[in-house]
Design a protein around this motif. Structure first.
Motif, PDB file in Angstrom:
ATOM      1  N   GLU A  47     -43.950  15.761  -5.620  1.00 26.09           N
ATOM      2  CA  GLU A  47     -43.178  14.929  -5.783  1.00 26.09           C
ATOM      3  C   GLU A  47     -42.308  14.638  -4.463  1.00 26.09           C
ATOM      4  OE1 GLU A  47     -39.213  12.070  -8.356  1.00 26.09           O
ATOM      5  OE2 GLU A  47     -40.359  13.955  -9.138  1.00 26.09           O
ATOM      6  N   ASN A  48     -41.736  16.313  -4.270  1.00 25.26           N
ATOM      7  CA  ASN A  48     -41.164  16.347  -3.317  1.00 25.26           C
ATOM      8  C   ASN A  48     -41.871  16.446  -1.986  1.00 25.26           C
ATOM      9  OD1 ASN A  48     -38.754  17.409  -4.739  1.00 25.26           O
ATOM     10  ND2 ASN A  48     -39.486  19.670  -5.260  1.00 25.26           N
ATOM     11  N   VAL A  49     -42.587  16.913  -1.861  1.00 26.09           N
ATOM     12  CA  VAL A  49     -44.253  16.125  -0.841  1.00 26.09           C
ATOM     13  C   VAL A  49     -44.125  14.776  -0.116  1.00 26.09           C
ATOM     14  CG1 VAL A  49     -46.328  16.136   0.357  1.00 26.09           C
ATOM     15  CG2 VAL A  49     -45.496  18.634  -0.654  1.00 26.09           C
ATOM     16  N   LEU A  50     -43.729  14.106  -1.524  1.00 22.37           N
ATOM     17  CA  LEU A  50     -44.748  12.351  -1.234  1.00 22.37           C
ATOM     18  C   LEU A  50     -43.222  12.021  -0.558  1.00 22.37           C
ATOM     19  CD1 LEU A  50     -46.428  12.165  -4.146  1.00 22.37           C
ATOM     20  CD2 LEU A  50     -47.342  12.011  -1.620  1.00 22.37           C
ATOM     21  N   LEU A  51     -41.817  12.747  -1.726  1.00 21.82           N
ATOM     22  CA  LEU A  51     -40.704  12.159  -0.554  1.00 21.82           C
ATOM     23  C   LEU A  51     -40.403  11.340   0.966  1.00 21.82           C
ATOM     24  CD1 LEU A  51     -38.276  14.010  -2.640  1.00 21.82           C
ATOM     25  CD2 LEU A  51     -38.000  11.595  -2.764  1.00 21.82           C
ATOM     26  N   ASP A  52     -41.047  12.278   1.613  1.00 20.97           N
ATOM     27  CA  ASP A  52     -41.204  12.269   3.111  1.00 20.97           C
ATOM     28  C   ASP A  52     -42.729  11.138   3.726  1.00 20.97           C
ATOM     29  OD1 ASP A  52     -39.634  13.812   3.468  1.00 20.97           O
ATOM     30  OD2 ASP A  52     -41.012  16.178   3.591  1.00 20.97           O
ATOM     31  N   LEU A  78     -55.421  11.498  -5.567  1.00 19.94           N
ATOM     32  CA  LEU A  78     -54.024  11.287  -6.148  1.00 19.94           C
ATOM     33  C   LEU A  78     -53.861   9.877  -5.470  1.00 19.94           C
ATOM     34  CD1 LEU A  78     -51.966  14.350  -5.175  1.00 19.94           C
ATOM     35  CD2 LEU A  78     -52.605  13.399  -7.577  1.00 19.94           C
ATOM     36  N   TRP A  79     -55.148   9.411  -5.912  1.00 17.04           N
ATOM     37  CA  TRP A  79     -55.107   7.551  -5.981  1.00 17.04           C
ATOM     38  C   TRP A  79     -54.796   6.782  -4.712  1.00 17.04           C
ATOM     39  CZ3 TRP A  79     -52.505  10.023  -9.377  1.00 17.04           C
ATOM     40  CH2 TRP A  79     -53.437  10.694 -10.615  1.00 17.04           C
ATOM     41  N   HIS A  80     -55.393   7.468  -3.448  1.00 14.95           N
ATOM     42  CA  HIS A  80     -54.777   7.334  -2.287  1.00 14.95           C
ATOM     43  C   HIS A  80     -54.981   6.086  -2.005  1.00 14.95           C
ATOM     44  CE1 HIS A  80     -59.012   7.348  -1.076  1.00 14.95           C
ATOM     45  NE2 HIS A  80     -58.894   6.673  -0.366  1.00 14.95           N
ATOM     46  N   ALA A 130     -54.066   7.194 -13.970  1.00 15.92           N
ATOM     47  CA  ALA A 130     -54.459   8.750 -14.468  1.00 15.92           C
ATOM     48  C   ALA A 130     -55.592   8.886 -15.422  1.00 15.92           C
ATOM     49  CB  ALA A 130     -53.024   9.371 -14.281  1.00 15.92           C
ATOM     50  N   LEU A 131     -55.964   8.865 -17.022  1.00  7.47           N
ATOM     51  CA  LEU A 131     -56.986   9.180 -17.383  1.00  7.47           C
ATOM     52  C   LEU A 131     -58.292   7.829 -17.823  1.00  7.47           C
ATOM     53  CD1 LEU A 131     -54.674  11.052 -20.168  1.00  7.47           C
ATOM     54  CD2 LEU A 131     -55.810  11.879 -17.694  1.00  7.47           C
ATOM     55  N   ALA A 132     -58.436   6.715 -16.516  1.00  9.44           N
ATOM     56  CA  ALA A 132     -58.943   6.480 -16.494  1.00  9.44           C
ATOM     57  C   ALA A 132     -60.850   6.953 -17.288  1.00  9.44           C
ATOM     58  CB  ALA A 132     -59.547   5.156 -15.442  1.00  9.44           C
ATOM     59  N   SER A 168     -41.514   4.002  -6.884  1.00  7.90           N
ATOM     60  CA  SER A 168     -42.367   3.585  -7.911  1.00  7.90           C
ATOM     61  C   SER A 168     -44.096   4.491  -8.069  1.00  7.90           C
ATOM     62  CB  SER A 168     -42.527   2.522  -8.478  1.00  7.90           C
ATOM     63  OG  SER A 168     -42.763   1.342  -7.098  1.00  7.90           O
ATOM     64  N   ARG A 169     -44.165   3.542  -6.828  1.00  3.14           N
ATOM     65  CA  ARG A 169     -45.626   4.789  -6.810  1.00  3.14           C
ATOM     66  C   ARG A 169     -45.983   6.433  -6.632  1.00  3.14           C
ATOM     67  NH1 ARG A 169     -50.864   3.176  -4.643  1.00  3.14           N
ATOM     68  NH2 ARG A 169     -51.637   4.905  -4.008  1.00  3.14           N
ATOM     69  N   ARG A 170     -44.448   6.394  -5.694  1.00  3.22           N
ATOM     70  CA  ARG A 170     -44.556   7.903  -5.812  1.00  3.22           C
ATOM     71  C   ARG A 170     -44.826   8.890  -7.338  1.00  3.22           C
ATOM     72  NH1 ARG A 170     -40.211   8.577  -3.949  1.00  3.22           N
ATOM     73  NH2 ARG A 170     -38.893   9.422  -5.311  1.00  3.22           N
ATOM     74  N   ARG A 171     -43.178   8.076  -8.885  1.00  4.70           N
ATOM     75  CA  ARG A 171     -43.460   8.468  -9.697  1.00  4.70           C
ATOM     76  C   ARG A 171     -44.774   8.266 -10.633  1.00  4.70           C
ATOM     77  NH1 ARG A 171     -38.498   5.840  -8.972  1.00  4.70           N
ATOM     78  NH2 ARG A 171     -39.198   4.093  -9.869  1.00  4.70           N
ATOM     79  N   ILE A 172     -45.593   7.594 -10.040  1.00  4.53           N
ATOM     80  CA  ILE A 172     -46.891   6.833 -11.197  1.00  4.53           C
ATOM     81  C   ILE A 172     -47.791   8.335 -10.785  1.00  4.53           C
ATOM     82  CG2 ILE A 172     -48.608   5.534 -10.746  1.00  4.53           C
ATOM     83  CD1 ILE A 172     -46.776   2.872 -11.166  1.00  4.53           C
TER      84      ILE A 172
END
Length: 380
Positions: free
Chosen positions: A347-352, A296-298, A307-309, A359-363
């Motif tokens: 998204e819920n996991v990354l909220l923490d 996930l592009w950490h 995402a689709l490169a 913006s990064r989370r949405r991407i």
């Protein structure tokens, strides 16, 4: 110093270690069949392979926090820690037994007995008075580059693993990846978030029991000679089928699908493999999927996430995910309806995750959605 190289209670060989715990001699083979898988050939034990197997049992030099720990212990290399815990691990049943004062596996193994937190805490940055430190720990034989340590929680052996700068994302990725695997009914290790001193870590229970060995794909393949006409992917599958793992192709296709969906960039030959019974040496099957954090592009700058490169890097069989997913012969088993709520879950996991901006989370979430959709479109 001289030891028996033990496989649980079986004396596999007599070996000698130097003062830095390097294996310098194999003096007597007692039960060749119980030597580590991949260290023997048609002419018997390969001493160089056995020494390499022993050396890779130590904490890798690239491990985060290792320099601090070694300074605290007044050691130069992590190899020096191996004999302090008799080489015991929570991934298999191998260990070393001093010839001059022999021990019993049942009395000292980490699956059934407690162990010290000191080495793990040193790796996490804690400072001790050197006279108080106990070195009896499975952390001495843990692999990987990220910060990690073993703990005992409610009687279970649990591995805590950290994340890397600048986004400290890997721990969250492990949780997301295990949720995707569960949705697709892919055998996997379950991860959850664990917080210690304000930091988030991924936590998973040990999936190896006191009766089993985890054999990495790397060590497994060393027991076979690859023919020129087979790709590495087909070679690995054929080796698995040779020893009776009939579903290995299905398990590998599941791994490649999961890695495609999460854009995993580091599925190397040491973080997947097979499991066997230690006493009978009978093969059980493929190991459940684990270690999915480098996804996930950490480490990719937010503005550069695509995402689709077409050249999204992958391992271990092809250099890009576009090429590697083509190795999968059957995608019909994928239940895309079960993946519909995955972006929202991610998204819920990354909220923490404090280091991940909105913006990064949405991407990232949109990127995950696009990869799910792209895979579905490829089979319509």
């Amino acid at each position: 110093m001289r030891y028996y190289l033990m496989h649980k209670e079986v004396q596999a060989a007599e070996i000698e270690l130097d003062e830095l715990a390097n294996l310098i001699a194999v003096e007597n083979i007692l039960h060749e069949e119980h030597l580590p898988f991949g260290t023997c050939g048609k002419d018997g034990v390969d001493k160089k392979k056995l020494a390499r197997w022993w050396a890779t049992r130590a904490i890798p030099a690239s491990r985060s926090g290792l320099r601090h720990a070694l300074e605290q212990l007044d050691m130069s290399v992590s190899q020096e820690l191996l004999d302090k815990c008799y080489g015991l691990s929570l991934s298999d049943q191998y260990w070393i037994n001093p010839l001059d004062h022999p021990l019993q596996w049942k009395d000292i193994n980490f699956f059934e007995h407690s162990f010290s937190d000191d080495v793990g805490n040193l790796l996490f940055g804690k400072t001790y008075d050197s006279e108080q430190i106990s070195l009896v720990s499975p952390d001495n034989t843990s692999d990987g580059q990220l910060l990690k340590k073993w703990k005992i929680q409610e009687g279970k052996r649990v591995l805590l693993k950290g994340s890397s700068a600048p986004y400290y994302q890997e721990a969250y990725n492990e949780v997301i990846a295990s949720r995707i695997a569960a949705a697709l009914h892919i055998p996997h290790v379950e991860y959850e978030l664990y917080y210690e001193a304000g930091q988030a870590y991924s936590a998973c229970r040990d999936f190896i029991t006191s009766e089993q060995d985890l054999i990495s794909a790397n060590h497994f393949l060393q027991a076979f000679q690859k023919p020129n006409h087979l790709s590495m992917y087909e070679f690995y599958i054929s080796c698995g089928e040779t020893i009776g793992i009939d579903d290995i192709r299905q398990r590998m296709e599941e791994m490649l699908v999961l890695d495609y969906l999460i854009a995993n960039t580091d599925r190397h030959f040491n973080n997947f493999g097979l499991v066997r019974e230690a006493e009978t040496l009978q093969w059980i099957g493929t190991a459940p999927i684990f270690d999915c954090g480098t996804s996930l592009w950490h480490s990719v700058q937010t503005a550069k996430i695509k995402a689709l490169a077409p050249r999204t890097p992958s391992k271990p069989f092809k250099e890009t995910h576009g090429e590697q997913i083509k190795l999968v012969k059957d995608l019909s088993w994928i239940d895309f309806a079960a993946l519909e709520d995955i972006p929202e879950y991610a998204e819920n996991v990354l909220l923490d995750a404090e280091e991940i901006s909105d913006s990064r989370r949405r991407i990232i979430v949109e990127g995950l959605r696009q990869r799910i959709y792209a895979l579905e479109e490829s089979i319509l």
